[in-house]
Motif scaffolding. Structure first.
Motif, PDB file in Angstrom:
ATOM      1  N   THR A 105       0.815  -1.210   0.000  1.00  0.00           N
ATOM      2  CA  THR A 105       0.000   0.000   0.000  1.00  0.00           C
ATOM      3  C   THR A 105       0.855   1.270   0.000  1.00  0.00           C
ATOM      4  OG1 THR A 105      -0.105   0.130   2.412  1.00  0.00           O
ATOM      5  CG2 THR A 105      -1.759  -1.240   1.314  1.00  0.00           C
ATOM      6  N   TYR A 106       0.192   2.378  -0.234  1.00  0.00           N
ATOM      7  CA  TYR A 106       0.849   3.685  -0.191  1.00  0.00           C
ATOM      8  C   TYR A 106       1.507   3.902   1.160  1.00  0.00           C
ATOM      9  CZ  TYR A 106       1.157   8.754   0.472  1.00  0.00           C
ATOM     10  OH  TYR A 106       1.580  10.020   0.775  1.00  0.00           O
ATOM     11  N   GLU A 107       0.810   3.560   2.242  1.00  0.00           N
ATOM     12  CA  GLU A 107       1.356   3.761   3.585  1.00  0.00           C
ATOM     13  C   GLU A 107       2.626   2.942   3.787  1.00  0.00           C
ATOM     14  OE1 GLU A 107      -2.724   5.050   3.390  1.00  0.00           O
ATOM     15  OE2 GLU A 107      -1.828   3.102   2.896  1.00  0.00           O
ATOM     16  N   GLN A 182      12.344  14.476  -0.364  1.00  0.00           N
ATOM     17  CA  GLN A 182      11.115  15.216  -0.665  1.00  0.00           C
ATOM     18  C   GLN A 182      10.569  14.844  -2.040  1.00  0.00           C
ATOM     19  OE1 GLN A 182      12.491  19.256  -0.170  1.00  0.00           O
ATOM     20  NE2 GLN A 182      11.930  19.314   2.005  1.00  0.00           N
ATOM     21  N   ARG A 183      11.457  14.684  -3.011  1.00  0.00           N
ATOM     22  CA  ARG A 183      11.033  14.321  -4.364  1.00  0.00           C
ATOM     23  C   ARG A 183      10.412  12.926  -4.385  1.00  0.00           C
ATOM     24  NH1 ARG A 183      15.441  15.458  -6.613  1.00  0.00           N
ATOM     25  NH2 ARG A 183      16.354  13.385  -6.628  1.00  0.00           N
ATOM     26  N   ASN A 184      11.005  11.980  -3.669  1.00  0.00           N
ATOM     27  CA  ASN A 184      10.466  10.625  -3.622  1.00  0.00           C
ATOM     28  C   ASN A 184       9.099  10.592  -2.945  1.00  0.00           C
ATOM     29  OD1 ASN A 184      12.770   9.750  -4.873  1.00  0.00           O
ATOM     30  ND2 ASN A 184      13.706   8.870  -3.043  1.00  0.00           N
ATOM     31  N   MET A 185       8.951  11.349  -1.870  1.00  0.00           N
ATOM     32  CA  MET A 185       7.654  11.410  -1.191  1.00  0.00           C
ATOM     33  C   MET A 185       6.585  12.005  -2.105  1.00  0.00           C
ATOM     34  SD  MET A 185       7.465  10.130   1.848  1.00  0.00           S
ATOM     35  CE  MET A 185       8.352   9.776   3.371  1.00  0.00           C
ATOM     36  N   ALA A 186       6.932  13.040  -2.833  1.00  0.00           N
ATOM     37  CA  ALA A 186       5.974  13.676  -3.743  1.00  0.00           C
ATOM     38  C   ALA A 186       5.569  12.715  -4.858  1.00  0.00           C
ATOM     39  CB  ALA A 186       6.570  14.952  -4.327  1.00  0.00           C
ATOM     40  N   ALA A 187       6.539  11.935  -5.361  1.00  0.00           N
ATOM     41  CA  ALA A 187       6.227  10.973  -6.417  1.00  0.00           C
ATOM     42  C   ALA A 187       5.281   9.902  -5.917  1.00  0.00           C
ATOM     43  CB  ALA A 187       7.516  10.344  -6.944  1.00  0.00           C
ATOM     44  N   GLU A 189       3.109  10.219  -3.454  1.00  0.00           N
ATOM     45  CA  GLU A 189       1.807  10.861  -3.238  1.00  0.00           C
ATOM     46  C   GLU A 189       1.037  10.979  -4.544  1.00  0.00           C
ATOM     47  OE1 GLU A 189      -1.488  12.628  -1.849  1.00  0.00           O
ATOM     48  OE2 GLU A 189       0.121  11.891  -0.551  1.00  0.00           O
ATOM     49  N   GLN A 190       1.726  11.308  -5.609  1.00  0.00           N
ATOM     50  CA  GLN A 190       1.049  11.535  -6.885  1.00  0.00           C
ATOM     51  C   GLN A 190       0.775  10.244  -7.637  1.00  0.00           C
ATOM     52  OE1 GLN A 190       3.099  14.269  -9.449  1.00  0.00           O
ATOM     53  NE2 GLN A 190       1.302  14.631 -10.709  1.00  0.00           N
ATOM     54  N   ALA A 191       1.661   9.242  -7.507  1.00  0.00           N
ATOM     55  CA  ALA A 191       1.584   8.084  -8.392  1.00  0.00           C
ATOM     56  C   ALA A 191       0.809   6.900  -7.829  1.00  0.00           C
ATOM     57  CB  ALA A 191       3.004   7.633  -8.751  1.00  0.00           C
ATOM     58  N   VAL A 192       0.907   6.633  -6.539  1.00  0.00           N
ATOM     59  CA  VAL A 192       0.387   5.380  -5.982  1.00  0.00           C
ATOM     60  C   VAL A 192      -1.120   5.469  -5.744  1.00  0.00           C
ATOM     61  CG1 VAL A 192       0.596   3.724  -4.085  1.00  0.00           C
ATOM     62  CG2 VAL A 192       2.624   4.929  -4.934  1.00  0.00           C
ATOM     63  N   ILE A 193      -1.819   4.404  -6.108  1.00  0.00           N
ATOM     64  CA  ILE A 193      -3.269   4.377  -5.950  1.00  0.00           C
ATOM     65  C   ILE A 193      -3.643   4.292  -4.475  1.00  0.00           C
ATOM     66  CG2 ILE A 193      -3.605   1.861  -6.061  1.00  0.00           C
ATOM     67  CD1 ILE A 193      -5.903   2.510  -8.105  1.00  0.00           C
ATOM     68  N   TYR A 204     -10.395   7.417 -12.080  1.00  0.00           N
ATOM     69  CA  TYR A 204      -9.381   7.524 -11.027  1.00  0.00           C
ATOM     70  C   TYR A 204      -8.343   6.444 -11.305  1.00  0.00           C
ATOM     71  CZ  TYR A 204      -7.003   7.074  -6.559  1.00  0.00           C
ATOM     72  OH  TYR A 204      -6.037   6.990  -5.594  1.00  0.00           O
ATOM     73  N   GLY A 205      -7.096   6.695 -10.975  1.00  0.00           N
ATOM     74  CA  GLY A 205      -6.085   5.673 -11.216  1.00  0.00           C
ATOM     75  C   GLY A 205      -4.786   5.935 -10.513  1.00  0.00           C
ATOM     76  N   GLY A 206      -3.895   4.975 -10.599  1.00  0.00           N
ATOM     77  CA  GLY A 206      -2.574   5.084  -9.997  1.00  0.00           C
ATOM     78  C   GLY A 206      -1.849   3.763 -10.045  1.00  0.00           C
ATOM     79  N   GLN A 207      -0.686   3.746  -9.447  1.00  0.00           N
ATOM     80  CA  GLN A 207       0.140   2.542  -9.431  1.00  0.00           C
ATOM     81  C   GLN A 207      -0.335   1.575  -8.353  1.00  0.00           C
ATOM     82  OE1 GLN A 207       4.143   3.800  -8.724  1.00  0.00           O
ATOM     83  NE2 GLN A 207       4.521   4.392 -10.857  1.00  0.00           N
ATOM     84  N   LEU A 208      -0.356   0.287  -8.718  1.00  0.00           N
ATOM     85  CA  LEU A 208      -0.645  -0.785  -7.773  1.00  0.00           C
ATOM     86  C   LEU A 208       0.619  -1.630  -7.645  1.00  0.00           C
ATOM     87  CD1 LEU A 208      -2.740  -2.410  -6.062  1.00  0.00           C
ATOM     88  CD2 LEU A 208      -3.178  -3.751  -8.140  1.00  0.00           C
ATOM     89  N   HIS A 209       1.196  -1.658  -6.433  1.00  0.00           N
ATOM     90  CA  HIS A 209       2.430  -2.398  -6.172  1.00  0.00           C
ATOM     91  C   HIS A 209       2.092  -3.723  -5.491  1.00  0.00           C
ATOM     92  CE1 HIS A 209       5.366   1.113  -6.613  1.00  0.00           C
ATOM     93  NE2 HIS A 209       4.170   1.655  -6.765  1.00  0.00           N
TER      94      HIS A 209
END
Length: 245
Positions: A105-107, A182-187, A189-193, A204-209
């Protein structure tokens, strides 16, 4: 309101992955279609109230690494519907048995990034300390005369120059470490579903890991991803194997 353009952006934000394996999809029912999008395999699954589009986040996946997919979801109904990451399921099929593949998950990804930043900060601190130590000892030297006499000397100018250089280098290292974090955290936040309520007609969409599937002796790995939107379950059959095979 997010749109499908963000889904495409998420694929870009997936970053570069080591080459090794590719994926393919199999339509498991008449409401699904396996196709190609921009040279990459994809699958569209349509049900009465929702549509799901799945494609890999990179043209090749890292062997024994986490597979990452870009998922796009469209609410076709006239009512808001919920998508919950906790309801996504992934199961690998191997040797006649099924094995759970954990959804990352994102978390979880954020916590991993925080841990990485702590480790990077420690390494940066060690490097900065070494720089400072070297600078503190700069300006000291020794000499030997033609007659064999030896001695030591100290140059305040050389010491100041070394200390100033060390301070600049340390500041640059620390700034680069912070900026990367900071750049990795922003990525992320924006990319992961993430959990989301889709309004009527909304994309709606995003990355699923996913956790890496178990190795099959270099052979293809098959697994199923189940994406639930509202009350509808979209079953996605995936085959992952060595590139070019």
């Amino acid at each position: 309101m997010r749109n499908l353009g963000i889904v495409a952006l998420c694929a870009v934000l997936g970053g570069c992955m080591s080459t090794g394996e590719t994926v393919s999809f199999r339509a498991s029912n008449p409401q699904q279609q396996a196709l190609m999008r921009d040279g990459q395999p994809a699958l569209v699954s349509r049900q009465k109230s929702s549509l799901v589009l799945v494609r890999p986040a990179a043209r090749q996946l890292q062997a024994n690494g986490r597979p990452v997919f870009v998922v796009g979801i469209n609410n076709l109904s006239r009512q808001p519907v919920d998508f919950r990451v906790g309801q996504v399921e992934a199961v690998q099929h191997a040797a006649g048995s099924d094995f759970e593949m954990k959804v990352v998950t994102y978390e979880m990804l954020v916590q991993e990034e925080r841990n990485r930043q702590v480790a990077a900060a420690v390494l940066t601190g060690l490097a900065a300390g070494a720089n400072a130590y070297s600078a503190a000892n700069a300006g000291h030297g020794s000499y030997t005369t033609p007659s064999g006499r030896t001695g030591t000397f100290y140059s305040p100018t050389a010491a100041v120059i070394a200390q100033n250089n060390a301070a600049v280098q340390n500041e640059a290292m620390i700034a680069a470490t912070v900026e990367t974090g900071q750049r990795n955290m922003a990525a992320l936040e924006q990319a992961v579903i993430k959990d989301n309520t889709l309004m009527p007609g909304e994309w709606y969409g995003g990355q699923l890991h996913l956790a890496p599937p178990a190795d099959q002796g270099g052979g293809p790995k098959t697994y199923t991803i189940v994406i639930t939107v509202g009350t509808e379950r979209h079953v996605i059959d995936v085959t992952q194997g060595p590139a070019g095979v």
